[in-house]
Design a protein around this motif. Sequence first.
Motif, PDB file in Angstrom:
ATOM      1  N   HIS A  80       6.668   3.000 -10.905  1.00  0.00           N
ATOM      2  CA  HIS A  80       5.927   2.967  -9.645  1.00  0.00           C
ATOM      3  C   HIS A  80       5.969   1.574  -9.025  1.00  0.00           C
ATOM      4  O   HIS A  80       6.151   1.427  -7.807  1.00  0.00           O
ATOM      5  CB  HIS A  80       4.481   3.387  -9.884  1.00  0.00           C
ATOM      6  CG  HIS A  80       3.595   3.264  -8.682  1.00  0.00           C
ATOM      7  ND1 HIS A  80       3.636   4.152  -7.626  1.00  0.00           N
ATOM      8  CD2 HIS A  80       2.659   2.324  -8.340  1.00  0.00           C
ATOM      9  CE1 HIS A  80       2.771   3.787  -6.711  1.00  0.00           C
ATOM     10  NE2 HIS A  80       2.165   2.687  -7.121  1.00  0.00           N
ATOM     11  N   THR A  84       7.645   0.573  -5.432  1.00  0.00           N
ATOM     12  CA  THR A  84       6.846  -0.117  -4.416  1.00  0.00           C
ATOM     13  C   THR A  84       7.516  -1.409  -3.974  1.00  0.00           C
ATOM     14  O   THR A  84       7.516  -1.741  -2.783  1.00  0.00           O
ATOM     15  CB  THR A  84       5.434  -0.404  -4.956  1.00  0.00           C
ATOM     16  OG1 THR A  84       4.798   0.829  -5.320  1.00  0.00           O
ATOM     17  CG2 THR A  84       4.585  -1.107  -3.902  1.00  0.00           C
ATOM     18  N   SER A 107       0.833  -1.193   0.000  1.00  0.00           N
ATOM     19  CA  SER A 107       0.000   0.000   0.000  1.00  0.00           C
ATOM     20  C   SER A 107       0.873   1.251   0.000  1.00  0.00           C
ATOM     21  O   SER A 107       1.675   1.465   0.913  1.00  0.00           O
ATOM     22  CB  SER A 107      -0.918   0.009   1.230  1.00  0.00           C
ATOM     23  OG  SER A 107      -1.535   1.267   1.386  1.00  0.00           O
ATOM     24  N   SER A 108       0.718   2.089  -1.020  1.00  0.00           N
ATOM     25  CA  SER A 108       1.514   3.318  -1.100  1.00  0.00           C
ATOM     26  C   SER A 108       1.233   4.227   0.089  1.00  0.00           C
ATOM     27  O   SER A 108       2.146   4.886   0.609  1.00  0.00           O
ATOM     28  CB  SER A 108       1.208   4.047  -2.414  1.00  0.00           C
ATOM     29  OG  SER A 108       1.585   3.259  -3.523  1.00  0.00           O
ATOM     30  N   TRP A 109      -0.039   4.249   0.526  1.00  0.00           N
ATOM     31  CA  TRP A 109      -0.389   5.120   1.652  1.00  0.00           C
ATOM     32  C   TRP A 109       0.342   4.697   2.915  1.00  0.00           C
ATOM     33  O   TRP A 109       0.903   5.538   3.634  1.00  0.00           O
ATOM     34  CB  TRP A 109      -1.892   5.092   1.887  1.00  0.00           C
ATOM     35  CG  TRP A 109      -2.297   5.931   3.057  1.00  0.00           C
ATOM     36  CD1 TRP A 109      -2.529   7.267   3.064  1.00  0.00           C
ATOM     37  CD2 TRP A 109      -2.482   5.482   4.421  1.00  0.00           C
ATOM     38  NE1 TRP A 109      -2.852   7.692   4.335  1.00  0.00           N
ATOM     39  CE2 TRP A 109      -2.825   6.626   5.189  1.00  0.00           C
ATOM     40  CE3 TRP A 109      -2.396   4.248   5.049  1.00  0.00           C
ATOM     41  CZ2 TRP A 109      -3.091   6.541   6.551  1.00  0.00           C
ATOM     42  CZ3 TRP A 109      -2.636   4.169   6.412  1.00  0.00           C
ATOM     43  CH2 TRP A 109      -2.983   5.314   7.150  1.00  0.00           C
ATOM     44  N   LEU A 110       0.353   3.400   3.199  1.00  0.00           N
ATOM     45  CA  LEU A 110       1.021   2.915   4.410  1.00  0.00           C
ATOM     46  C   LEU A 110       2.535   3.096   4.312  1.00  0.00           C
ATOM     47  O   LEU A 110       3.188   3.477   5.294  1.00  0.00           O
ATOM     48  CB  LEU A 110       0.681   1.449   4.642  1.00  0.00           C
ATOM     49  CG  LEU A 110      -0.705   1.161   5.225  1.00  0.00           C
ATOM     50  CD1 LEU A 110      -0.989  -0.342   5.231  1.00  0.00           C
ATOM     51  CD2 LEU A 110      -0.819   1.724   6.636  1.00  0.00           C
ATOM     52  N   SER A 141       8.475  -1.930  -0.121  1.00  0.00           N
ATOM     53  CA  SER A 141       7.680  -2.922   0.610  1.00  0.00           C
ATOM     54  C   SER A 141       8.522  -3.886   1.427  1.00  0.00           C
ATOM     55  O   SER A 141       8.014  -4.512   2.364  1.00  0.00           O
ATOM     56  CB  SER A 141       6.799  -3.705  -0.364  1.00  0.00           C
ATOM     57  OG  SER A 141       7.589  -4.480  -1.255  1.00  0.00           O
ATOM     58  N   ASP A 166       4.146   5.354   2.628  1.00  0.00           N
ATOM     59  CA  ASP A 166       4.437   6.779   2.821  1.00  0.00           C
ATOM     60  C   ASP A 166       4.186   7.193   4.270  1.00  0.00           C
ATOM     61  O   ASP A 166       4.911   8.025   4.814  1.00  0.00           O
ATOM     62  CB  ASP A 166       3.565   7.617   1.877  1.00  0.00           C
ATOM     63  CG  ASP A 166       3.949   7.439   0.419  1.00  0.00           C
ATOM     64  OD1 ASP A 166       5.085   7.004   0.159  1.00  0.00           O
ATOM     65  OD2 ASP A 166       3.100   7.719  -0.459  1.00  0.00           O
ATOM     66  N   HIS A 167       3.144   6.615   4.890  1.00  0.00           N
ATOM     67  CA  HIS A 167       2.824   6.943   6.280  1.00  0.00           C
ATOM     68  C   HIS A 167       3.976   6.584   7.209  1.00  0.00           C
ATOM     69  O   HIS A 167       4.241   7.299   8.186  1.00  0.00           O
ATOM     70  CB  HIS A 167       1.551   6.197   6.694  1.00  0.00           C
ATOM     71  CG  HIS A 167       1.154   6.417   8.121  1.00  0.00           C
ATOM     72  ND1 HIS A 167       0.676   7.615   8.591  1.00  0.00           N
ATOM     73  CD2 HIS A 167       1.187   5.577   9.201  1.00  0.00           C
ATOM     74  CE1 HIS A 167       0.419   7.523   9.877  1.00  0.00           C
ATOM     75  NE2 HIS A 167       0.726   6.293  10.279  1.00  0.00           N
ATOM     76  N   TYR A 168       4.680   5.496   6.906  1.00  0.00           N
ATOM     77  CA  TYR A 168       5.813   5.073   7.728  1.00  0.00           C
ATOM     78  C   TYR A 168       7.110   5.792   7.336  1.00  0.00           C
ATOM     79  O   TYR A 168       8.155   5.543   7.926  1.00  0.00           O
ATOM     80  CB  TYR A 168       6.010   3.557   7.628  1.00  0.00           C
ATOM     81  CG  TYR A 168       5.155   2.782   8.599  1.00  0.00           C
ATOM     82  CD1 TYR A 168       5.669   2.334   9.814  1.00  0.00           C
ATOM     83  CD2 TYR A 168       3.827   2.499   8.321  1.00  0.00           C
ATOM     84  CE1 TYR A 168       4.896   1.626  10.710  1.00  0.00           C
ATOM     85  CE2 TYR A 168       3.029   1.794   9.212  1.00  0.00           C
ATOM     86  CZ  TYR A 168       3.564   1.362  10.406  1.00  0.00           C
ATOM     87  OH  TYR A 168       2.786   0.663  11.294  1.00  0.00           O
TER      88      TYR A 168
END
Length: 257
Positions: A197, A201, A61-64, A205, A66-68
């Motif tokens: 992309h 990822t 997940s790109s959001w997760l 990951s 980036d969130h980390y």
Amino acid sequence: MTGFLMSKKAKPFYTKLIRHLREWHRKLGIFAAFFLIFLSISGIALNHTNELSLAHQPINSSWLLDHYGIQAPNDVRFYDDNQLVITNNLVWLEGKLLFESHDAIVSMGKWQDSYVIVTENELYLYDLQGQLIDQLDQASGVPAEISGLSFTEQHIIVNTAQGYFQTDSDFFDWQAISTFAPIPWIMPNNASAQQKHTAVTMFKSQFLNLERIVLDAHSGRIFGMAGVLFMDFVAVLLILLSLSGLYIWVRYARAKR
């Protein structure tokens, strides 16, 4: 007579207290039930992380990611019809990690029935299924300070600080060569935005797996200090629900006597 009147006045107070406790116990219980179920499920998952292979399930997940705060690679290159990918010091073959190099990766490509990958001071040989055939370094005669790679039908040619060198499929002898014609050094392929992309990822990951996500969600750390404080609040709420439930049960048990 006075004691009787005090008892009569005291009884409604306890009755109202129990009624209010039951009302708030029910409302807060519904709210806390969702978190209790989540904590139970995540706790069971963490107790069986090996059986569930949580540590071996990367997060895409790109959001997760980036969130980390996981950083994208600085070096992303594609070779051999984009089946071979470099991300910093990692080499991927058709989406699977092939190997990690401690030297800067110079170039790679398909030669005869194998993949040849060169770093600044080493040469790696893999079969088409991604199995390591051989790893050669300066002790095996590989020239140092490699900066380019090229193939002919029978030879591998490398560009080094000391000039051009070539070897055959035996890799026993590296000969210095000179040429008047320019050598077609292997260059990276062009790639689409989607392919780039996907490569980014893949790289990111590997630093985040499902076990870390479940653990951080269980503790609330996935949302930083605010999440931790919220889970602390939920824990206090569950304690209060347990205490109020025990108090209601004790009052009910005494009333039945």
